[in-house]
Design an enzyme around this catalytic site. Structure first.
Site, PDB file in Angstrom:
ATOM      1  N   ARG A 155     -41.336   1.038  10.282  1.00 18.63           N
ATOM      2  CA  ARG A 155     -40.652   0.241   9.280  1.00 18.63           C
ATOM      3  C   ARG A 155     -39.147   0.487   9.360  1.00 18.63           C
ATOM      4  NH1 ARG A 155     -45.110   2.862   6.802  1.00 18.63           N
ATOM      5  NH2 ARG A 155     -46.735   1.421   6.122  1.00 18.63           N
ATOM      6  N   LYS A 180     -44.281   5.233   3.161  1.00 21.54           N
ATOM      7  CA  LYS A 180     -45.093   4.454   2.243  1.00 21.54           C
ATOM      8  C   LYS A 180     -46.449   5.119   2.057  1.00 21.54           C
ATOM      9  CE  LYS A 180     -46.068  -0.424   1.353  1.00 21.54           C
ATOM     10  NZ  LYS A 180     -46.037  -1.792   1.918  1.00 21.54           N
TER      11      LYS A 180
END
Length: 330
Positions: A155, A180
């Site tokens: 990401r 995350k």
């Protein structure tokens, strides 16, 4: 230490239990917490006897959300509905909003899948990026960012939080710290990617002091911090413009589209290698940092190269069962 949220309505205890469960499962739930706190504040302003989620109070709360877009309002209403579904486990008669009455779902942004030749174009164009006192190694930094995004699928936030110590040259790995869902992972890197990172670090050491805690995607601003998300995107858009790479709608592809491209290219490689793709998907989910393989399906797009190799495998396995002649038996 961050101050704990306070829930003062009659539903406060149920909201706290729900959020504690989600936090224990590794969910950050920042947007969800803010939304449920909004609901709690709304209910607290009502008489105690009316501090419950009913069709009427839910509709009244929704009226307080009219200033935001339909997509945001729909998401907030969905968050409240999920809380109500949790509550129904112990209170079968409690109110649950009907999603049919929610604002219409907006059309999701179609991801752009970069081809290998397009990524090669971007890398070839990196030397044209201008250097500056605040970013003296801009061409090298942006090149490394593109390489890591395209070959690892990490990401954008994970990329920008990387430090030099996260790269282990001996183990040939990249450490992705708690990201995350509070998940950390160690990614094995291909040899050519290892070469890119080592080459970049050699150049940095020749020009600047390097220490393990320093950002990998670095500029000199404020004593040497990581690039911001906007800074990364702006530089990428310069390269996209020079390489004339646009989406069918004429826009620039997003940074996040590298993650979609990584997943799609992984499928293509597996089909071409004639491996069991379904058995490989849990590995792809782990590499991408997903809690479940269900999240990975969002990144699996049936693009043209994948369609071709998938059709070839199907034909090799089951083609003999199909009679292509008109009127033939199937």
């Amino acid at each position: 230490m961050k101050k704990a949220s306070v829930y003062e309505s009659a539903l406060g205890p149920a909201i706290r239990r729900y959020l504690e469960l989600k936090f224990a499962l590794g969910r950050r739930f920042a947007v969800e917490s803010a939304t449920l706190q909004s609901v709690d504040r709304f209910l607290t302003a009502l008489p105690v006897a009316a501090q419950d989620l009913t069709a009427a109070t839910f509709q009244s709360w929704c009226q307080t959300q009219l200033a935001v877009t339909n997509g945001v309002r729909r998401n907030r209403m969905r968050i409240v509905r999920n809380f109500c579904l949790y509550r129904r486990r112990t209170e079968p008669d409690c109110f649950v909003p009907n999603p049919i009455l929610f604002p219409t779902r907006h059309q999701p942004v179609a991801p752009y899948i970069y081809s290998p030749s397009q990524v090669a174009q971007l890398l070839d164009a990196c030397p044209s990026l201008p250097r500056s006192p605040s970013s003296p190694l801009r061409p090298e930094v942006i090149r490394l960012a593109i390489v890591l995004l395209y070959t690892t699928g990490i990401r954008r936030g994970e990329l920008l939080r990387l430090t030099i110590s996260d790269f282990d040259s001996r183990q040939r790995t990249l450490f992705i710290g708690a990201s995350k869902f509070h998940k950390s992972r160690i990614l094995p890197l291909p040899e050519d990617v290892i070469g890119e990172v080592e080459r970049y670090l050699r150049i940095r050491r020749q020009h600047h002091r390097v220490s393990p805690e320093m950002p990998l995607i670095w500029n000199r601003t404020h004593g040497g911090r990581a690039y911001t998300g906007q800074g990364l995107r702006s530089n990428l858009e310069i390269l996209l413009e020079r390489c004339r790479i646009h989406t069918p709608a004429g826009r620039f592809p997003r940074v996040h589209d590298f993650r979609h491209s990584f997943a799609a290219n992984a499928l293509i490689r597996w089909y071409r290698s004639n491996v069991d793709v379904q058995a490989k998907l849990p590995f792809l989910a782990a590499y991408l940092g997903h809690v479940s393989v269900l999240s990975t399906y969002h990144y699996l797009h049936f693009i043209e190269p994948l369609r071709t190799v998938a059709n070839k495998r199907f034909a090799a396995s089951y083609g003999s069962l199909i009679d292509p002649t008109p009127g033939g038996k199937q």
